[in-house]
Design a protein around this motif. Sequence first.
Motif: not given
Length: 129
Positions: A61-72, A34-45
């Motif tokens: 793409y490193g640690t600054q991609s959105d999906w790892p930040r959302n998971l953390v 889920r997005g950190r700010r929006t709460g929107r559900a995402y599915r990332t391959p």
Amino acid sequence: MFPRRLAHVNRVLTNRLMRPVACVLPPLAVIEHRGRRTGRAYRTPVFAFRRGEEIIVVLSYGTQSDWPRNLVAARGGGVIRLGRRGSLDGLQIVPVADAGPLSPLGRFSCRFATHAMIGKVGRAGEPFR
């Protein structure tokens, strides 16, 4: 590590094409978050490799991609691999050198990344296979 411009192309085009097959075609998997700010559900391959009850995801793409930040930020999420859904928690982002033993394909994939995410995968108390 791949350039950020390629990440944008992947997000807009490649991810949409890969999502249907990433759920069932190893070494791919789909991370649900889920997005950190929006709460929107995402599915990332992603490229994901199993090691016992753990899954190792290459952070191409490193640690600054959105999906790892959302998971953390959420302290977990979900994963679909080989057609089976599991929960993902106990996440750690580590340098590739500290990721531990990997399959030959996992080692090859990590050559293009500086970090990997390691997490415990389970399904209702059972190990994820």
